[in-house]
Design a protein around this motif. Structure first.
Motif, PDB file in Angstrom:
ATOM      1  N   VAL A 117       0.835  -1.205   0.000  1.00 51.02           N
ATOM      2  CA  VAL A 117       0.000   0.000   0.000  1.00 51.02           C
ATOM      3  C   VAL A 117       0.876   1.263   0.000  1.00 51.02           C
ATOM      4  N   SER A 118       2.017   1.148   0.637  1.00 48.31           N
ATOM      5  CA  SER A 118       2.902   2.315   0.683  1.00 48.31           C
ATOM      6  C   SER A 118       3.297   2.763  -0.718  1.00 48.31           C
ATOM      7  N   HIS A 119       3.435   1.800  -1.651  1.00 45.25           N
ATOM      8  CA  HIS A 119       3.789   2.177  -3.020  1.00 45.25           C
ATOM      9  C   HIS A 119       2.640   2.924  -3.685  1.00 45.25           C
ATOM     10  N   ARG A 120       1.402   2.505  -3.404  1.00 38.25           N
ATOM     11  CA  ARG A 120       0.248   3.195  -3.958  1.00 38.25           C
ATOM     12  C   ARG A 120       0.138   4.612  -3.373  1.00 38.25           C
ATOM     13  N   VAL A 121       0.409   4.733  -2.079  1.00 37.28           N
ATOM     14  CA  VAL A 121       0.398   6.057  -1.444  1.00 37.28           C
ATOM     15  C   VAL A 121       1.457   6.947  -2.085  1.00 37.28           C
ATOM     16  N   HIS A 122       2.620   6.380  -2.273  1.00 35.48           N
ATOM     17  CA  HIS A 122       3.740   7.147  -2.843  1.00 35.48           C
ATOM     18  C   HIS A 122       3.400   7.616  -4.260  1.00 35.48           C
ATOM     19  N   ALA A 123       2.889   6.698  -5.108  1.00 41.40           N
ATOM     20  CA  ALA A 123       2.565   7.062  -6.483  1.00 41.40           C
ATOM     21  C   ALA A 123       1.448   8.087  -6.547  1.00 41.40           C
ATOM     22  N   ALA A 124       0.440   7.905  -5.717  1.00 42.07           N
ATOM     23  CA  ALA A 124      -0.680   8.846  -5.733  1.00 42.07           C
ATOM     24  C   ALA A 124      -0.229  10.241  -5.300  1.00 42.07           C
ATOM     25  N   ALA A 125       0.620  10.313  -4.293  1.00 45.72           N
ATOM     26  CA  ALA A 125       1.100  11.614  -3.825  1.00 45.72           C
ATOM     27  C   ALA A 125       1.913  12.317  -4.908  1.00 45.72           C
ATOM     28  N   MET A 126       2.793  11.569  -5.580  1.00 49.41           N
ATOM     29  CA  MET A 126       3.598  12.165  -6.644  1.00 49.41           C
ATOM     30  C   MET A 126       2.711  12.607  -7.810  1.00 49.41           C
ATOM     31  N   ALA A 127       1.661  11.831  -8.117  1.00 53.81           N
ATOM     32  CA  ALA A 127       0.757  12.204  -9.199  1.00 53.81           C
ATOM     33  C   ALA A 127       0.012  13.491  -8.868  1.00 53.81           C
ATOM     34  N   VAL A 128      -0.409  13.631  -7.618  1.00 58.88           N
ATOM     35  CA  VAL A 128      -1.100  14.852  -7.211  1.00 58.88           C
ATOM     36  C   VAL A 128      -0.182  16.062  -7.353  1.00 58.88           C
ATOM     37  N   LEU A 129       1.044  15.963  -6.871  1.00 67.18           N
ATOM     38  CA  LEU A 129       1.972  17.086  -6.951  1.00 67.18           C
ATOM     39  C   LEU A 129       2.389  17.375  -8.387  1.00 67.18           C
ATOM     40  N   HIS A 130       2.401  16.322  -9.236  1.00 68.76           N
ATOM     41  CA  HIS A 130       2.706  16.529 -10.645  1.00 68.76           C
ATOM     42  C   HIS A 130       1.601  17.310 -11.345  1.00 68.76           C
ATOM     43  N   ASP A 131       0.371  17.009 -11.017  1.00 66.75           N
ATOM     44  CA  ASP A 131      -0.755  17.688 -11.644  1.00 66.75           C
ATOM     45  C   ASP A 131      -1.065  19.040 -11.003  1.00 66.75           C
ATOM     46  N   HIS A 132      -0.449  19.313  -9.877  1.00 67.55           N
ATOM     47  CA  HIS A 132      -0.748  20.541  -9.130  1.00 67.55           C
ATOM     48  C   HIS A 132       0.569  21.280  -8.843  1.00 67.55           C
ATOM     49  N   PRO A 133       1.223  21.812  -9.887  1.00 68.54           N
ATOM     50  CA  PRO A 133       2.561  22.400  -9.681  1.00 68.54           C
ATOM     51  C   PRO A 133       2.554  23.779  -9.043  1.00 68.54           C
ATOM     52  N   VAL A 134       1.404  24.409  -8.876  1.00 69.25           N
ATOM     53  CA  VAL A 134       1.344  25.754  -8.303  1.00 69.25           C
ATOM     54  C   VAL A 134       0.276  25.784  -7.226  1.00 69.25           C
ATOM     55  N   LEU A 135       0.638  26.379  -6.079  1.00 70.54           N
ATOM     56  CA  LEU A 135      -0.335  26.573  -5.007  1.00 70.54           C
ATOM     57  C   LEU A 135      -1.080  27.873  -5.267  1.00 70.54           C
ATOM     58  N   SER A 136      -2.387  27.782  -5.410  1.00 71.63           N
ATOM     59  CA  SER A 136      -3.187  28.965  -5.724  1.00 71.63           C
ATOM     60  C   SER A 136      -3.353  29.831  -4.478  1.00 71.63           C
ATOM     61  N   PRO A 137      -3.682  31.120  -4.646  1.00 69.63           N
ATOM     62  CA  PRO A 137      -3.920  31.980  -3.481  1.00 69.63           C
ATOM     63  C   PRO A 137      -4.995  31.439  -2.550  1.00 69.63           C
ATOM     64  N   ASP A 138      -6.056  30.806  -3.128  1.00 70.77           N
ATOM     65  CA  ASP A 138      -7.127  30.267  -2.280  1.00 70.77           C
ATOM     66  C   ASP A 138      -6.603  29.174  -1.358  1.00 70.77           C
ATOM     67  N   GLU A 139      -5.659  28.373  -1.831  1.00 67.45           N
ATOM     68  CA  GLU A 139      -5.119  27.287  -1.016  1.00 67.45           C
ATOM     69  C   GLU A 139      -4.217  27.806   0.104  1.00 67.45           C
ATOM     70  N   LEU A 140      -3.804  29.059  -0.001  1.00 64.56           N
ATOM     71  CA  LEU A 140      -2.926  29.636   1.022  1.00 64.56           C
ATOM     72  C   LEU A 140      -3.699  30.437   2.050  1.00 64.56           C
ATOM     73  N   ILE A 141      -5.008  30.517   1.892  1.00 58.38           N
ATOM     74  CA  ILE A 141      -5.839  31.193   2.899  1.00 58.38           C
ATOM     75  C   ILE A 141      -6.236  30.150   3.932  1.00 58.38           C
ATOM     76  N   LEU A 142      -5.655  30.251   5.098  1.00 58.42           N
ATOM     77  CA  LEU A 142      -5.823  29.253   6.150  1.00 58.42           C
ATOM     78  C   LEU A 142      -6.462  29.890   7.374  1.00 58.42           C
ATOM     79  N   GLY A 143      -6.874  29.073   8.280  1.00 59.38           N
ATOM     80  CA  GLY A 143      -7.488  29.571   9.503  1.00 59.38           C
ATOM     81  C   GLY A 143      -6.532  29.520  10.680  1.00 59.38           C
ATOM     82  N   GLY A 144      -7.046  29.893  11.840  1.00 61.42           N
ATOM     83  CA  GLY A 144      -6.268  29.827  13.066  1.00 61.42           C
ATOM     84  C   GLY A 144      -5.086  30.778  13.055  1.00 61.42           C
ATOM     85  N   ASP A 145      -3.977  30.312  13.651  1.00 59.10           N
ATOM     86  CA  ASP A 145      -2.784  31.155  13.743  1.00 59.10           C
ATOM     87  C   ASP A 145      -2.180  31.482  12.380  1.00 59.10           C
ATOM     88  N   LEU A 146      -2.496  30.671  11.370  1.00 62.24           N
ATOM     89  CA  LEU A 146      -1.913  30.868  10.051  1.00 62.24           C
ATOM     90  C   LEU A 146      -2.737  31.780   9.158  1.00 62.24           C
TER      91      LEU A 146
END
Length: 429
Positions: free
Chosen positions: A103-132
């Protein structure tokens, strides 16, 4: 304005991205947990499949380090932001330590695929709650880009050795660039209301400035003497609106009593590229004579044209020798161990190094006296010194005075050949 929460906000945004996207990409990983711990404790109190996002290093962005601050306009000064590249290690874990189903290999591949398809963090993703919430990343001028960071097996081995845990399947990523604004206030010049005096604009002077090469006494001697003509050699020399500025290298005691520079008007020399100047002696100009001291000077030509800035040449050296008179004159007669009096022109300044050379022996003056400024004859009164004649064989000896390394001239050039001046000799009986 990005704050110091910016780095923590990037880590949280990566965690949120992987937590939302990896299970959606692979339903088998619905129990996925994303942590941001150090690798040695990543699996503590975590069950099921998991990802760990660990910030293992930061680097200053070389490209942004030399950029002008975006908050400053041309001509203004400001401190550029701290620009950081963040290095993350993304590690995959299965449902148990045995991980028989890979399963660790599937987790690893899925994580890399997500980061490959999402090379830029949008401003909306950087709007966080709490102390951040106030991280400020959403408004920075540069977007945050996620890029794979290739690491060799040797690099991975060194990293996991430092983590003090077993190596697991992992991938490195760089997130760039995080801009943390400086809190140092900038400065901005006021608007220009006038250019030059009375808004006349810049002044332009045509022609080259004077260049001095040497100041030469009238005869082959190492130093000039007051009252003697000094030749000034160089190029682009003129007497029009030009003075020669002499600045003493004497460091007065106390320092507040600083000797002001002396300016003399030169005359044209007998050949082109030459000027003549005469340091005044006591008989010609007592008041001007008193503005000099023996020792070393720098001399520069200063040309002043009405309505234009002054043009100053380079500086050259000049040694001004003290002129002495023994008492009594021609020649003085004294026994070995006796006292002799002499006067020095120009006056010796406080703190100057003084010694007397009688023949080939050097002695210190017993007394050194300058007139008081309130003395009515102050402008024409030289320095008076006394010294004890050292033990030496009977004979006639030249006497020299050394002030700040410059000796008086014991030679006269009145005859066909140079000779020692009888007025500067002592007869030891």
């Amino acid at each position: 304005m990005s704050s110091t929460w910016a780095v923590a906000a990037v880590t949280a945004a990566l965690r949120n991205l992987l937590q939302a996207q990896v299970p959606a990409r692979d339903p088998v990983l619905s129990d996925l947990t994303v942590t941001t711990r150090t690798p040695d404790v990543a699996r503590k109190s975590v069950s099921g499949s998991s990802l760990n996002v660990f910030l293992y290093g930061t680097a200053v962005s070389a490209a942004w380090r030399n950029q002008d601050p975006t908050s400053a306009r041309p001509g203004e000064q400001a401190t550029p932001p701290l620009a950081l590249d963040l290095h993350y290690l993304v590690t995959a874990y299965g449902r148990d330590d045995a991980d028989q189903d890979a399963v660790s290999h599937r987790v690893h591949a899925a994580a890399m695929a997500v980061l490959h398809d999402h090379p830029v963090l949008s401003p909306d993703e950087l709007i966080l709650g709490g102390d951040l919430a106030d991280n400020g990343l959403a408004g920075q001028v540069e977007r945050l880009r996620i890029s794979p960071l290739p690491l060799s097996l040797d690099d991975l081995s060194k990293l996991w050795t430092g983590f003090a845990t077993n190596l697991r399947v992992s991938a490195a990523y760089e997130v760039t660039v995080v801009l943390i604004d400086s809190t140092v206030p900038g400065s901005a010049a006021l608007p220009v209301l006038a250019r030059g005096a009375q808004d006349q604009g810049a002044q332009t002077i045509l022609g080259a400035a004077a260049v001095l090469t040497a100041l030469l006494p009238p005869v082959p001697q190492p130093a000039a003497v007051q009252g003697q003509v000094v030749s000034v050699t160089g190029s682009n020399l003129t007497t029009v609106d030009t003075v020669l500025r002499f600045t003493s290298l004497w460091q007065p005691v106390p320092p507040a009593v600083q000797l002001a520079p002396v300016e003399l008007v030169p005359l044209a020399g007998p050949v082109p590229g030459q000027l003549l100047v005469t340091p005044p002696d006591r008989t010609a100009d007592p008041k001007a004579w008193g503005t000099w001291v023996p020792g070393f000077y720098t001399a520069a030509a200063v040309t002043r044209t009405a309505g234009l800035p002054a043009m100053v040449s380079n500086a050259v050296a000049l040694a001004l020798a003290p002129a002495i008179t023994l008492s009594p004159h021609a020649p003085a007669t004294v026994s070995s161990g006796g006292t002799l009096t002499l006067t020095c022109s120009p006056r010796i300044g406080d703190g100057q190094r003084v010694s007397i050379l009688c023949g080939n022996q050097q002695v210190r003056p017993a007394t050194l006296t300058n007139p008081a400024p309130a003395d009515p004859n102050y402008d024409s009164t030289p320095t008076t010194l006394t010294f004890t004649v050292p033990a030496m064989a009977a004979g006639t000896y030249p006497v020299r005075l050394r002030v700040d390394g410059v000796d008086s001239m014991p030679v006269t050039f009145a005859g066909a050949v140079p000779a020692f001046d009888p007025a500067q000799q002592v007869v030891v009986s």
